[in-house]
Design an enzyme around this catalytic site. Structure first.
Site, short mmCIF file in Angstrom:
data_model
loop_
_atom_site.label_atom_id
_atom_site.label_comp_id
_atom_site.label_asym_id
_atom_site.label_seq_id
_atom_site.Cartn_x
_atom_site.Cartn_y
_atom_site.Cartn_z
N SER A 22 -7.91 114.89 -19.42
CA SER A 22 -6.65 115.13 -18.70
C SER A 22 -6.91 115.49 -17.25
O SER A 22 -6.28 114.95 -16.33
CB SER A 22 -5.86 116.25 -19.38
N ARG A 26 -6.24 113.10 -13.64
CA ARG A 26 -5.42 113.65 -12.56
C ARG A 26 -6.23 113.84 -11.28
O ARG A 26 -5.72 113.58 -10.18
CB ARG A 26 -4.77 114.95 -13.03
N GLY A 93 -3.02 104.72 -21.99
CA GLY A 93 -1.62 105.12 -21.89
C GLY A 93 -1.40 106.17 -20.83
O GLY A 93 -0.36 106.19 -20.16
N SER A 167 4.86 114.29 -22.44
CA SER A 167 4.71 115.13 -21.26
C SER A 167 4.17 114.32 -20.08
O SER A 167 4.33 114.71 -18.92
CB SER A 167 3.78 116.30 -21.55
N GLN A 168 3.52 113.19 -20.36
CA GLN A 168 2.97 112.37 -19.28
C GLN A 168 4.08 111.75 -18.43
O GLN A 168 3.88 111.47 -17.25
CB GLN A 168 2.06 111.30 -19.85
N SER A 194 4.62 119.77 -25.59
CA SER A 194 3.38 119.51 -24.85
C SER A 194 3.43 120.08 -23.43
O SER A 194 2.83 119.54 -22.50
CB SER A 194 3.07 118.01 -24.79
N ASP A 324 -2.71 116.29 -29.50
CA ASP A 324 -4.00 115.61 -29.62
C ASP A 324 -4.92 116.27 -30.63
O ASP A 324 -5.97 115.71 -30.99
CB ASP A 324 -4.69 115.54 -28.25
N LYS A 351 1.50 107.59 -29.82
CA LYS A 351 0.19 107.62 -29.17
C LYS A 351 -0.48 106.25 -29.36
O LYS A 351 0.19 105.23 -29.53
CB LYS A 351 -0.66 108.74 -29.76
N ARG A 395 -9.38 109.09 -31.53
CA ARG A 395 -9.34 110.41 -32.16
C ARG A 395 -9.45 110.31 -33.68
O ARG A 395 -10.03 111.19 -34.31
CB ARG A 395 -8.09 111.16 -31.72
#
EC number: 2.5.1.19
Length: 438
Positions: A22, A26, A93, A167-168, A194, A324, A351, A395
């Site tokens: 994450s 960013r 994604g 939340s993205q 999230s 996650d 997801k 995952r």
């Protein structure tokens, strides 16, 4: 390829957690938008983050990889799609969602697309929220999914978005907002899941010189009577510039969950480095979950010590702020004594796969007794040996490999861990859990 256990020896030791995916996404994107040259240390270099690197380079950032850092010469938010209008984001994604808003800052059109899996991710909620901000987007297949055409122009203003899908979407608007003409006021309507991921976004934006004002209302004029709750979160982002900086990416609690769960299931002791006590990551919840299951956890400023006898207790847990962790916790539950209840993860259905459904189906293949709900599952401990499929979900492949600590397990399409944890096999081997691809 099939992922399976090669051998197990002396589980435990000292290992450094991999860098946060994450934070890496960013940091790459914000450094590319910034004025000046940034050096990013300990960045996760995986299939997902390479998607962010590639799209930022396509829009004008100059990114050079050195032995221990990335050097990013930012664009000062002056983006231009110089190579090709269509940019392939593979399976990321995160990149698609974050860049959909940011691509509107480009002075020409951009089309964001990806592989077949990426083209199944719903994007219409974000696209609708961008309309009041003056951003024009179009789903080229008219289904609210990629490929997505983004046209130039980002006026800013007020908009709102539901907080219970991704939340993205929220992070996408917040990250792009300071570069709009007028700034943005964003209302996140209930219920906001999230939230820690948005806190991660705001945290790293601060490192690059941008401030976000957060407000919270028990009731607000944006509230619609159809909502059970009228708790509204407001984010005010004034027009600002990102400024280059040197930045160190912290360890990833999501990826570290496999290292921690390995010790918990098998028994043993380990020290996991680069896990920060004051991290904004919601997935540090894994430490609380393991403690509830009977594992000894000691938190230090920048590492965690774990000790387990391998005898795990069932747990009830709400993962609404840490989706996650779903598959890791589900596997832990399947390896525990009693019945565990996992709730709050309806948003995990959008997801890489419908993670609620695929987790349940693959556990059932191993003889696990469970009940699936819309927002989670109830799992009674006990699994057998068997063969499962990752469905291309990184995952699922990593979490299900942990069943191999006590049962024979093979994971079809097991190589997909490269998406987020490219040295997964090597890291797990450092604590004595030896896996192989065949």
């Amino acid at each position: 390829m099939i992922l399976k256990v090669k051998n197990i020896s002396n589980i435990g030791g000292i290992v450094k957690a991999p860098p946060s995916k994450s934070y890496s996404h960013r940091a790459i994107i914000l450094a590319s938008l910034a004025r000046g040259t940034s050096r990013l240390y300990d960045v996760l270099l995986s299939e997902d983050t390479f998607a962010s690197i590639n799209v930022c380079k396509a829009l004008g950032a100059k990114i050079t990889q050195y032995e221990d850092y990335l050097e990013v010469l930012g664009t000062s938010a002056k983006l231009h799609n110089s190579k090709t209008k269509v940019i392939d984001l593979a399976n990321s994604g995160t990149t698609l969602r974050l860049m959909t808003s940011i691509a509107s800052l480009c002075d020409n059109e951009v089309i964001l697309t990806g592989d077949d899996s990426l083209k199944t991710r719903p994007m219409d909620l974000l696209m609708d929220a961008l309309i009041p901000l003056g951003i024009t987007t179009e789903s080229l297949n008219n289904n609210g999914k990629a490929p997505i055409l983004i046209k130039p122009g980002y006026v800013g203003g007020d908009t709102n978005i539901l907080g219970n899908v991704s939340s993205q979407f929220i992070s996408s608007i917040i990250m792009s907002a300071p570069l709009s003409d007028k700034g943005v006021t964003l209302f996140v309507l209930p219920e906001f899941k999230s939230k820690p991921y948005v806190n991660v976004t705001i945290d790293i934006m601060g490192k690059f010189g941008v401030n976000v004002l957060k407000k919270y209302y028990l009731k607000h004029e944006s509230c619609d009577k159809e909502f059970k709750s009228c708790k509204i979160d407001e984010f005010v982002i004034k027009k600002q510039d990102y400024v280059a900086c040197d930045y160190i990416v912290e360890g990833d609690y999501s990826s570290a969950s496999y290292l921690l769960a390995c010790i918990a299931i098998n028994g043993g002791k380990a020290k996991i480095l680069n896990l920060f006590k004051n991290s904004k990551q919601g997935d540090k919840l894994i430490l609380d979950i393991l403690e509830k299951m009977g594992v000894d956890i000691t938190r230090y400023d920048d590492y965690v010590e774990i000790s387990s006898n391998g005898d795990l207790k069932a747990v009830d847990v709400d993962l609404s702020d840490a989706p996650d962790l779903l598959i890791t916790v589900a596997v832990l539950a399947a390896m525990s004594n009693g019945t565990s209840n996992i709730t709050g993860v309806s948003h995990a259905r959008v997801k890489e796969t419908d993670r609620v459904d695929t987790t349940c189906r693959e556990l059932e293949k191993l003889g696990c007794n469970l009940v699936e709900f819309e927002d989670g599952m109830s799992i009674t401990g006990g699994v057998n040996s068997g063969i499962v499929d990752s469905y291309g979900d990184h995952r699922l492949a990593m979490a299900f490999s942990l069943i191999g600590l006590k049962n024979d397990i093979e994971i079809i399409n097991g190589e997909v861990f490269d998406v987020s944890f490219p040295n997964f096999i090597e890291k797990m081997a450092e604590i004595g859990f030896n896996l192989e691809l065949v």
